[in-house]
Design an enzyme around this catalytic site. Structure first.
Site, PDB file in Angstrom:
ATOM      1  N   ARG A 123      10.685  -3.431   4.955  1.00  0.00           N
ATOM      2  CA  ARG A 123      11.641  -4.372   5.525  1.00  0.00           C
ATOM      3  C   ARG A 123      12.495  -5.125   4.510  1.00  0.00           C
ATOM      4  O   ARG A 123      13.701  -5.221   4.653  1.00  0.00           O
ATOM      5  CB  ARG A 123      10.857  -5.392   6.388  1.00  0.00           C
TER       6      ARG A 123
ATOM      7  N   THR B 275       0.816  -1.215   0.000  1.00  0.00           N
ATOM      8  CA  THR B 275       0.000   0.000   0.000  1.00  0.00           C
ATOM      9  C   THR B 275       0.847   1.260   0.000  1.00  0.00           C
ATOM     10  O   THR B 275       0.621   2.172  -0.808  1.00  0.00           O
ATOM     11  CB  THR B 275      -0.929   0.003   1.231  1.00  0.00           C
ATOM     12  N   THR B 276       1.822   1.342   0.897  1.00  0.00           N
ATOM     13  CA  THR B 276       2.648   2.548   1.001  1.00  0.00           C
ATOM     14  C   THR B 276       3.395   2.809  -0.304  1.00  0.00           C
ATOM     15  O   THR B 276       3.462   3.947  -0.781  1.00  0.00           O
ATOM     16  CB  THR B 276       3.644   2.416   2.167  1.00  0.00           C
ATOM     17  N   TRP B 277       3.928   1.764  -0.879  1.00  0.00           N
ATOM     18  CA  TRP B 277       4.650   1.872  -2.159  1.00  0.00           C
ATOM     19  C   TRP B 277       3.716   2.425  -3.248  1.00  0.00           C
ATOM     20  O   TRP B 277       4.068   3.331  -3.996  1.00  0.00           O
ATOM     21  CB  TRP B 277       5.157   0.489  -2.535  1.00  0.00           C
TER      22      TRP B 277
ATOM     23  N   HIS C 267      -8.163   0.436   3.715  1.00  0.00           N
ATOM     24  CA  HIS C 267      -8.113  -1.023   3.657  1.00  0.00           C
ATOM     25  C   HIS C 267      -9.530  -1.611   3.662  1.00  0.00           C
ATOM     26  O   HIS C 267      -9.690  -2.840   3.754  1.00  0.00           O
ATOM     27  CB  HIS C 267      -7.336  -1.582   4.849  1.00  0.00           C
TER      28      HIS C 267
END
Length: 326
Positions: free
Chosen positions: A288, A63-65, A136
Protein backbone atom coordinates in the site's frame (compact mmCIF):
# COMPACT_ATOMS: atom_id res chain seq x y z
CA UNK A 1 -25.16 -20.74 -8.42
CA UNK A 2 -24.94 -17.42 -10.27
CA UNK A 3 -21.92 -15.18 -9.73
CA UNK A 4 -24.16 -12.58 -8.04
CA UNK A 5 -25.49 -15.19 -5.59
CA UNK A 6 -21.97 -16.54 -5.03
CA UNK A 7 -20.83 -13.04 -4.15
CA UNK A 8 -23.77 -12.49 -1.84
CA UNK A 9 -23.08 -15.73 0.03
CA UNK A 10 -19.34 -15.06 0.16
CA UNK A 11 -19.95 -11.56 1.50
CA UNK A 12 -22.23 -12.96 4.20
CA UNK A 13 -19.66 -15.62 5.18
CA UNK A 14 -16.85 -13.08 5.40
CA UNK A 15 -18.86 -10.81 7.66
CA UNK A 16 -19.66 -13.77 9.92
CA UNK A 17 -16.02 -14.81 9.95
CA UNK A 18 -14.86 -11.28 10.71
CA UNK A 19 -17.21 -10.99 13.68
CA UNK A 20 -16.73 -14.50 15.03
CA UNK A 21 -15.03 -13.98 18.40
CA UNK A 22 -13.80 -17.55 18.68
CA UNK A 23 -12.23 -17.89 15.24
CA UNK A 24 -8.91 -17.25 17.01
CA UNK A 25 -8.31 -19.30 20.15
CA UNK A 26 -5.34 -19.83 22.45
CA UNK A 27 -3.13 -22.71 21.40
CA UNK A 28 -0.11 -23.20 23.68
CA UNK A 29 -0.42 -19.61 24.83
CA UNK A 30 -0.63 -18.09 21.32
CA UNK A 31 -3.73 -16.76 19.55
CA UNK A 32 -4.18 -18.89 16.43
CA UNK A 33 -7.07 -19.89 14.15
CA UNK A 34 -9.20 -22.55 15.81
CA UNK A 35 -8.37 -24.91 12.94
CA UNK A 36 -4.66 -24.77 13.79
CA UNK A 37 -5.05 -27.69 16.20
CA UNK A 38 -5.44 -29.92 13.12
CA UNK A 39 -1.92 -29.03 11.98
CA UNK A 40 0.04 -28.18 15.14
CA UNK A 41 1.43 -31.65 15.85
CA UNK A 42 2.41 -32.23 12.21
CA UNK A 43 4.28 -28.92 12.12
CA UNK A 44 6.00 -29.63 15.42
CA UNK A 45 7.25 -33.02 14.16
CA UNK A 46 8.31 -31.87 10.68
CA UNK A 47 11.65 -33.04 9.37
CA UNK A 48 13.99 -30.14 8.65
CA UNK A 49 16.49 -30.10 5.79
CA UNK A 50 19.88 -28.43 5.92
CA UNK A 51 18.96 -26.37 2.85
CA UNK A 52 15.66 -25.06 4.30
CA UNK A 53 15.26 -21.27 4.48
CA UNK A 54 12.47 -19.89 6.65
CA UNK A 55 11.18 -16.31 6.60
CA UNK A 56 9.44 -15.68 9.92
CA UNK A 57 7.63 -12.58 11.15
CA UNK A 58 4.67 -11.13 12.96
CA UNK A 59 2.07 -10.33 10.26
CA UNK A 60 2.53 -7.07 8.31
CA UNK A 61 6.21 -6.69 9.22
CA UNK A 62 7.44 -6.69 5.62
CA UNK A 63 7.11 -10.43 5.07
CA UNK A 64 6.25 -10.41 1.36
CA UNK A 65 9.09 -8.00 0.60
CA UNK A 66 11.53 -10.18 2.53
CA UNK A 67 10.28 -13.35 0.85
CA UNK A 68 10.79 -11.93 -2.62
CA UNK A 69 14.27 -10.70 -1.68
CA UNK A 70 15.29 -14.09 -0.26
CA UNK A 71 13.82 -16.01 -3.21
CA UNK A 72 15.68 -13.84 -5.71
CA UNK A 73 18.98 -14.16 -3.83
CA UNK A 74 18.68 -17.95 -3.67
CA UNK A 75 17.72 -18.14 -7.35
CA UNK A 76 20.44 -15.80 -8.67
CA UNK A 77 17.96 -13.00 -9.43
CA UNK A 78 16.20 -15.09 -12.08
CA UNK A 79 13.32 -12.68 -12.68
CA UNK A 80 11.85 -14.85 -15.41
CA UNK A 81 11.46 -17.74 -12.96
CA UNK A 82 9.99 -15.24 -10.48
CA UNK A 83 6.98 -14.91 -12.81
CA UNK A 84 5.13 -17.48 -10.74
CA UNK A 85 2.89 -16.49 -7.87
CA UNK A 86 4.88 -16.05 -4.67
CA UNK A 87 2.77 -18.30 -2.40
CA UNK A 88 3.47 -21.22 -4.74
CA UNK A 89 7.26 -20.82 -4.83
CA UNK A 90 7.53 -19.59 -1.22
CA UNK A 91 4.49 -21.10 0.56
CA UNK A 92 2.88 -19.93 3.79
CA UNK A 93 3.19 -22.95 6.12
CA UNK A 94 0.05 -22.57 8.24
CA UNK A 95 -2.29 -20.93 5.72
CA UNK A 96 -4.49 -24.05 5.74
CA UNK A 97 -5.38 -23.33 9.37
CA UNK A 98 -6.80 -19.97 8.22
CA UNK A 99 -8.41 -21.21 4.99
CA UNK A 100 -9.47 -24.68 6.06
CA UNK A 101 -13.13 -24.30 5.19
CA UNK A 102 -13.29 -25.65 1.62
CA UNK A 103 -16.89 -24.63 1.14
CA UNK A 104 -16.20 -20.99 1.99
CA UNK A 105 -12.98 -20.84 -0.03
CA UNK A 106 -14.63 -22.45 -3.05
CA UNK A 107 -17.10 -19.57 -3.18
CA UNK A 108 -14.50 -17.37 -4.86
CA UNK A 109 -16.08 -17.13 -8.31
CA UNK A 110 -13.99 -18.84 -10.96
CA UNK A 111 -11.03 -19.57 -8.69
CA UNK A 112 -9.77 -23.09 -8.01
CA UNK A 113 -8.11 -23.10 -4.60
CA UNK A 114 -4.66 -24.69 -4.96
CA UNK A 115 -2.95 -27.21 -2.67
CA UNK A 116 -0.44 -24.68 -1.38
CA UNK A 117 -3.42 -23.01 0.33
CA UNK A 118 -5.81 -25.85 1.17
CA UNK A 119 -3.08 -28.37 2.08
CA UNK A 120 -0.21 -26.05 2.89
CA UNK A 121 1.60 -28.19 5.49
CA UNK A 122 1.79 -31.23 3.23
CA UNK A 123 2.70 -28.99 0.30
CA UNK A 124 5.67 -27.61 2.27
CA UNK A 125 6.74 -31.05 3.48
CA UNK A 126 6.81 -32.33 -0.10
CA UNK A 127 8.66 -29.36 -1.62
CA UNK A 128 11.92 -30.08 -3.38
CA UNK A 129 15.07 -28.58 -1.85
CA UNK A 130 15.88 -25.87 -1.20
CA UNK A 131 12.54 -25.34 0.53
CA UNK A 132 11.65 -21.67 1.05
CA UNK A 133 9.01 -21.42 3.76
CA UNK A 134 7.05 -18.50 5.23
CA UNK A 135 5.49 -18.59 8.68
CA UNK A 136 4.10 -16.17 11.25
CA UNK A 137 4.46 -18.73 14.05
CA UNK A 138 6.43 -17.70 17.14
CA UNK A 139 9.79 -19.41 17.65
CA UNK A 140 8.46 -21.78 20.30
CA UNK A 141 5.97 -23.22 17.80
CA UNK A 142 8.37 -23.88 14.95
CA UNK A 143 9.26 -27.51 14.23
CA UNK A 144 11.26 -28.95 17.14
CA UNK A 145 14.24 -29.81 14.93
CA UNK A 146 14.37 -26.22 13.66
CA UNK A 147 14.30 -24.85 17.22
CA UNK A 148 17.09 -27.21 18.25
CA UNK A 149 19.43 -25.74 15.62
CA UNK A 150 20.85 -29.15 14.69
CA UNK A 151 20.31 -29.11 10.93
CA UNK A 152 21.91 -25.89 9.69
CA UNK A 153 18.61 -24.65 8.26
CA UNK A 154 18.37 -20.84 8.06
CA UNK A 155 15.82 -18.47 9.59
CA UNK A 156 15.36 -14.85 8.51
CA UNK A 157 13.24 -12.96 11.04
CA UNK A 158 11.97 -9.52 10.06
CA UNK A 159 10.61 -6.96 12.53
CA UNK A 160 8.86 -3.62 12.12
CA UNK A 161 8.06 -0.62 14.30
CA UNK A 162 4.72 -1.66 15.89
CA UNK A 163 3.05 1.71 15.19
CA UNK A 164 3.60 1.38 11.43
CA UNK A 165 2.81 -2.31 11.65
CA UNK A 166 -0.56 -1.47 13.20
CA UNK A 167 -1.37 0.94 10.36
CA UNK A 168 -0.45 -1.68 7.78
CA UNK A 169 -2.50 -4.33 9.61
CA UNK A 170 -5.51 -1.99 9.68
CA UNK A 171 -5.46 -1.52 5.91
CA UNK A 172 -4.83 -5.24 5.39
CA UNK A 173 -7.90 -6.00 7.53
CA UNK A 174 -9.99 -3.49 5.54
CA UNK A 175 -9.03 -5.45 2.43
CA UNK A 176 -10.57 -8.44 4.18
CA UNK A 177 -13.82 -6.66 5.01
CA UNK A 178 -13.10 -4.89 8.31
CA UNK A 179 -15.48 -1.98 8.95
CA UNK A 180 -14.02 -0.58 12.21
CA UNK A 181 -12.56 2.92 12.27
CA UNK A 182 -8.82 3.33 12.65
CA UNK A 183 -9.10 4.49 16.29
CA UNK A 184 -11.34 1.51 17.07
CA UNK A 185 -8.82 -0.77 15.41
CA UNK A 186 -5.94 0.67 17.46
CA UNK A 187 -7.73 -0.29 20.68
CA UNK A 188 -8.30 -3.74 19.24
CA UNK A 189 -4.64 -4.04 18.22
CA UNK A 190 -3.34 -2.95 21.63
CA UNK A 191 -5.74 -4.64 23.99
CA UNK A 192 -7.67 -7.43 22.26
CA UNK A 193 -6.67 -10.96 21.43
CA UNK A 194 -5.83 -11.51 17.79
CA UNK A 195 -3.75 -13.64 15.45
CA UNK A 196 -0.24 -14.57 16.62
CA UNK A 197 -0.43 -12.40 19.72
CA UNK A 198 1.12 -11.57 22.15
CA UNK A 199 3.14 -9.36 19.78
CA UNK A 200 6.06 -8.67 22.16
CA UNK A 201 6.44 -12.33 23.10
CA UNK A 202 6.56 -13.17 19.40
CA UNK A 203 9.44 -10.74 18.89
CA UNK A 204 11.22 -11.80 22.07
CA UNK A 205 11.18 -15.47 21.09
CA UNK A 206 13.36 -14.70 18.08
CA UNK A 207 15.45 -11.98 19.74
CA UNK A 208 16.48 -14.52 22.37
CA UNK A 209 18.00 -16.58 19.55
CA UNK A 210 20.16 -13.75 18.23
CA UNK A 211 23.27 -15.70 19.26
CA UNK A 212 22.26 -18.48 16.86
CA UNK A 213 24.43 -18.26 13.71
CA UNK A 214 21.58 -19.71 11.64
CA UNK A 215 19.20 -16.85 12.48
CA UNK A 216 19.36 -13.44 10.80
CA UNK A 217 17.36 -10.54 12.27
CA UNK A 218 16.30 -7.86 9.76
CA UNK A 219 14.50 -4.58 10.37
CA UNK A 220 11.90 -3.31 7.92
CA UNK A 221 13.18 0.21 8.52
CA UNK A 222 16.69 -0.77 7.41
CA UNK A 223 15.27 -2.24 4.21
CA UNK A 224 13.56 1.09 3.49
CA UNK A 225 16.66 3.15 4.27
CA UNK A 226 19.37 1.05 2.60
CA UNK A 227 18.04 -1.96 0.70
CA UNK A 228 21.34 -2.64 -1.05
CA UNK A 229 23.17 -3.16 2.25
CA UNK A 230 20.40 -5.47 3.50
CA UNK A 231 20.61 -7.52 0.29
CA UNK A 232 24.36 -7.99 0.70
CA UNK A 233 23.91 -8.87 4.37
CA UNK A 234 21.20 -11.42 3.59
CA UNK A 235 23.14 -12.94 0.70
CA UNK A 236 26.19 -13.42 2.93
CA UNK A 237 24.01 -15.10 5.57
CA UNK A 238 22.60 -17.44 2.92
CA UNK A 239 26.04 -18.26 1.54
CA UNK A 240 25.49 -16.55 -1.81
CA UNK A 241 28.04 -14.37 -3.58
CA UNK A 242 26.26 -11.69 -5.57
CA UNK A 243 27.73 -9.55 -8.31
CA UNK A 244 27.17 -5.80 -8.29
CA UNK A 245 24.95 -5.95 -11.39
CA UNK A 246 22.78 -8.63 -9.74
CA UNK A 247 22.35 -6.49 -6.64
CA UNK A 248 21.42 -3.42 -8.70
CA UNK A 249 18.92 -5.52 -10.65
CA UNK A 250 17.42 -6.82 -7.42
CA UNK A 251 17.21 -3.36 -5.82
CA UNK A 252 15.16 -2.22 -8.81
CA UNK A 253 12.97 -5.35 -8.74
CA UNK A 254 12.27 -4.82 -5.04
CA UNK A 255 11.47 -1.11 -5.33
CA UNK A 256 8.11 -0.15 -3.86
CA UNK A 257 6.78 0.79 -7.31
CA UNK A 258 7.72 -2.54 -8.86
CA UNK A 259 6.52 -4.59 -5.90
CA UNK A 260 3.16 -2.81 -5.92
CA UNK A 261 2.74 -3.43 -9.67
CA UNK A 262 4.03 -7.03 -9.63
CA UNK A 263 0.98 -9.30 -9.87
CA UNK A 264 3.07 -12.30 -8.83
CA UNK A 265 3.60 -10.81 -5.36
CA UNK A 266 0.92 -8.15 -4.75
CA UNK A 267 -2.11 -10.47 -4.34
CA UNK A 268 -4.18 -8.28 -6.65
CA UNK A 269 -5.88 -11.33 -8.15
CA UNK A 270 -7.33 -12.24 -4.76
CA UNK A 271 -8.27 -8.63 -4.02
CA UNK A 272 -10.06 -8.29 -7.34
CA UNK A 273 -12.34 -11.18 -6.37
CA UNK A 274 -13.02 -9.58 -2.98
CA UNK A 275 -13.80 -6.25 -4.64
CA UNK A 276 -16.20 -7.93 -7.07
CA UNK A 277 -18.09 -9.22 -4.07
CA UNK A 278 -18.01 -5.86 -2.28
CA UNK A 279 -15.85 -7.28 0.54
CA UNK A 280 -12.74 -5.16 0.10
CA UNK A 281 -12.67 -1.39 -0.42
CA UNK A 282 -12.28 -0.46 -4.08
CA UNK A 283 -8.96 1.22 -3.27
CA UNK A 284 -7.65 -1.64 -1.11
CA UNK A 285 -4.10 -2.81 -1.78
CA UNK A 286 -1.97 -5.27 0.17
CA UNK A 287 1.21 -3.45 -0.88
CA UNK A 288 0.00 0.00 0.00
CA UNK A 289 2.44 2.68 1.12
CA UNK A 290 6.04 1.67 1.81
CA UNK A 291 6.77 4.76 3.95
CA UNK A 292 8.71 5.12 7.18
CA UNK A 293 7.02 6.54 10.28
CA UNK A 294 3.53 6.70 8.78
CA UNK A 295 2.18 6.86 12.32
CA UNK A 296 3.38 10.47 12.70
CA UNK A 297 1.02 11.49 9.91
CA UNK A 298 -2.09 9.45 10.65
CA UNK A 299 -2.29 8.74 14.39
CA UNK A 300 -4.07 11.10 16.75
CA UNK A 301 -2.19 12.38 19.82
CA UNK A 302 -4.48 10.28 21.99
CA UNK A 303 -3.66 7.14 20.01
CA UNK A 304 0.08 7.89 20.10
CA UNK A 305 -0.09 8.26 23.90
CA UNK A 306 -1.90 4.91 24.19
CA UNK A 307 0.62 3.26 21.91
CA UNK A 308 3.66 4.66 23.70
CA UNK A 309 2.32 3.61 27.10
CA UNK A 310 1.77 0.07 25.74
CA UNK A 311 5.24 0.05 24.15
CA UNK A 312 6.99 1.29 27.30
CA UNK A 313 5.31 -1.31 29.51
CA UNK A 314 6.21 -4.15 27.18
CA UNK A 315 9.72 -3.00 26.30
CA UNK A 316 10.52 -2.78 30.01
CA UNK A 317 9.15 -6.28 30.44
CA UNK A 318 11.46 -7.72 27.77
CA UNK A 319 14.48 -5.68 28.84
CA UNK A 320 14.66 -2.98 26.14
CA UNK A 321 14.32 0.78 26.43
CA UNK A 322 13.02 1.43 22.92
CA UNK A 323 12.19 -0.38 19.69
CA UNK A 324 15.39 0.94 18.07
CA UNK A 325 17.42 -1.08 20.58
CA UNK A 326 16.38 -4.27 18.78
Amino acid sequence: MSEVNQCSKLNENYRKHLNQPKFYVKYKGVMLPKYFSKFGDKIEKMDIKTSDIWVCSFPRSGTTWTQEMVWCIVNDVNLEAAKEILPKRFPFLEISSICNDKETMSMYPGIEIPDYILNSVDYVINLQSPRLIKTHLPFKMLPIKLQQNTTGAKIVYVIRNPKDLCISYYHFSRAGGLTATFDEYIDRFLYANGPYKPYWDHMLGYLNQSHNPNILLLRYEDMLKDLKTVIYKTAKFLGKNMKENQVEKLVDHLSFRNMKENRFVNYDMLLEERKKCNIADTDASLIRCGKLNQWKEVMSLESIEKFEKWEKENLNRIGLSQYNDV
